[in-house]
Design a protein around this motif. Sequence first.
Motif: not given
Lengths: 111, 113
Positions: A2, A33, A35, A37, A42-43, A45, A88, A92, A99, A101, A103, B90, B98, B104-105
């Motif tokens: 990752q 960035q 995020y 959740q 959903g995530l 921003h 998360f 970028g 992007l 991400f 874990q 998602f 980026s 996100f949905g």
Amino acid sequence: SQQGEEDPQALSIQEGENATMNCSYKTSINNLQWYRQNSGRGLVHLILIRSNEREKHSGRLRVTLDTSKKSSSLLITASRAADTASYFCATGLLGAQKLVFGQGTRLTINP
Amino acid sequence: DTAVSQTPKYLVTQMGNDKSIKCEQNLGHDTMYWYKQDSKKFLKIMFSYNNKELIINETVPNRFSPKSPDKAHLNLHINSLELGDSAVYFCASSPQGSVYEQYFGPGTRLTVT
């Protein structure tokens, strides 16, 4: 492997305390960035910091970026029960249209 | 006024079936994405479209086929579903690439039995 790895994987604190989460990455980035959740959602921003920036604030959030160490941290001050969620970081990548991400850190705020 | 919507929210199906997930965004964004989130919450990009053109196609089995009829819609069709396809999928969108934040949905929880 990752790009982004968060630390710790899980964090449990009392309401009112500050929460700090860290993110490390491997390759050169354009931006980083964060995020949030919530469970089953959903995530969302939170904040974007560019590679030429060192610190950014948004409300109770403070993000730092150290490109020499390839790391970032997210600080949530005066935590509230509603901050309970997974957080998360996402990088970028330079020259890439995507992007990557990490874990995530699972944050629990105890009332 | 949902910015990024997905249907269905839940999908339970048997191995070998074919299914589709639909995504729509009303933000006027140029770029749309499909992500897969596994049981360990690891979120991995699958596809990205910019103005109906495929720009990212990660290492995804060719049983997965995205389709973008216009820049506001990105659908995901999955053939011959396998147990390992069980995950939350998602959809997301961004102004472009980026350098911008993504929206996100709510996700589609796919369970293959």
